[in-house]
Scaffold this active site. Structure first.
Site, short mmCIF file in Angstrom:
data_model
loop_
_atom_site.label_atom_id
_atom_site.label_comp_id
_atom_site.label_asym_id
_atom_site.label_seq_id
_atom_site.Cartn_x
_atom_site.Cartn_y
_atom_site.Cartn_z
N ASP A 80 0.83 -1.21 0.00
CA ASP A 80 0.00 0.00 0.00
C ASP A 80 0.86 1.25 0.00
OD1 ASP A 80 0.80 -0.62 2.69
OD2 ASP A 80 -0.64 0.86 3.43
N GLU A 141 0.04 -1.05 5.65
CA GLU A 141 1.14 -0.66 6.53
C GLU A 141 1.06 0.82 6.87
OE1 GLU A 141 5.29 0.73 7.51
OE2 GLU A 141 3.91 1.38 5.93
#
Length: 381
Positions: A80, A141
């Protein structure tokens, strides 16, 4: 076996141009699974973490069997990115990659993923023996290590590895702080501020008195605190009934973490306990609720630990000199170390991360790939 520079550049560009803001990692997960199948992965596991993270997909655990009788290792990256991340287009100027528009680039953390892909391609083409390897690629994350926190550590067979997720180059992060997340709710009593202000108890004023006293910023070389959000009140003419404040405490020392957290708790509790009602007209009493949640555990590696000795030997074998540093932030490596998986953080070359001026040099990604290959193939590592 040479790293194919232009192929690495093309992989990195392709990955960056697949939008993957946190919780919308579905497209890049599908593409990565396709790439790893083509590379001959023995197993690709997508876990069931999406139900807890809210992502379009789960974390990926990709396994490549080894031909050397050496302990397996893992490499960790996250798929991400932070926002703005819609419609990312990569601009290349010589060997420097930046965003072509008003978005982030995505080198955090696609520079790490691209290096993993190229390393496996080089090994496959050359048929070079290597140890068993796992790639652990997480979701979410950037919004609090959410994917790693939802990962079942039993899915990772290797006991040691490297998180490819830090700015700069030839840096190895060996220490990172633990963090407590604080949510403080100060409750008062609502009243009409023009008609009967004496009936009310102003939660905002009580919160402000406490905030003016709490430790703030850098406490010492190991410890920091911050209060970052405050929400409360309904209108200028209403005595605010409730205020919610969010903050954090970080420290490399667990004793200091608990001490400073306790000090903050005491200050808020005292601010409410010391409240007085000068007119005797208030329609209630104030209260405070303080929630403390461990955001992530500390990461503390010693230079003699095998995970650090291995990366030092690998770097030496390719003529790379590493520096070893402490970090002030948390990453998936904190979570993995908390699971008992010894994990060092290795920088990928990315700079100016979390901004639209983010950039990375191709040579840094090439050298990172060489380091990964050495970690997988050198019997002395």
């Amino acid at each position: 076996m040479d790293v194919h520079r232009e192929r690495l550049a093309a992989t990195f560009t392709e990955l960056c141009e697949i939008d993957s803001p946190s919780r919308r990692e579905g497209r890049i997960s599908q593409r990565l699974q396709q790439i790893f199948r083509e590379l001959g992965a023995a197993e690709i596991v997508e876990d069931d973490s999406a139900a807890r993270t809210g992502s379009e997909c789960g974390n990926l655990i990709v396994r490549f069997p080894g031909t050397l009788e050496l302990a397996p290792i893992f490499f960790s990256c996250h798929m991400d990115t932070v926002q703005p991340a819609e419609g990312v287009r990569v601009k290349r100027s010589g060997d420097l990659f930046t965003s072509a528009g008003d978005t982030i680039l995505g080198s955090d953390d696609k520079s790490g993923i691209a290096a993993c892909v190229e390393a496996m391609r080089v090994l496959r083409e050359g048929g070079r023996p290597h140890r068993p390897v796992e790639l652990v690629i997480t979701t979410c994350e950037e919004i609090g290590l959410v994917g790693a926190k939802a990962l079942d550590p039993a899915l990772v067979r290797a006991r040691e590895g490297y998180a490819l997720d830090s700015s700069g180059f030839a840096r190895v992060v060996t220490h990172a702080p633990a963090a407590n997340r604080l949510t403080v709710t100060v409750s008062g009593v609502a009243a009409h501020a023009g008609l009967h202000p004496e009936w009310g108890v102003n939660a905002l004023i009580l919160a402000a008195k406490a905030l003016a006293q709490v430790p703030n910023g850098r406490i010492d070389e190991e410890t920091t605190t911050n209060f970052g959000t405050i929400k409360g009140g309904t209108a200028a003419n209403i005595v605010p009934e409730k205020v919610v404040i969010e903050g954090e405490v970080r420290s490399h020392s667990m004793a200091k973490l608990e001490r400073v957290t306790g000090e903050i708790r005491e200050i808020f509790t005292a601010a409410v306990a010391d409240w007085t009602d000068p007119t005797g007209s208030a329609k209630g009493m104030p209260a405070v609720e303080i929630e403390v949640e461990q955001d992530f555990p500390a990461m503390q590696l010693r230079r003699e630990d095998p995970v650090l000795r291995r990366v030092e030997a690998a770097a030496r074998s390719i003529g790379m000199e590493l520096t070893y540093e402490r970090a002030g932030g948390g990453s998936d490596a904190n979570i993995f170390n908390g699971y008992g998986l010894a994990t060092a953080i290795v920088a990928t070359g990315m700079t100016n991360v979390h901004s639209t001026t983010e950039q990375v040099e191709l040579q840094d990604m090439v050298d990172l790939t060489r380091l990964l290959i050495a970690l997988m193939t050198e019997s002395s590592c």
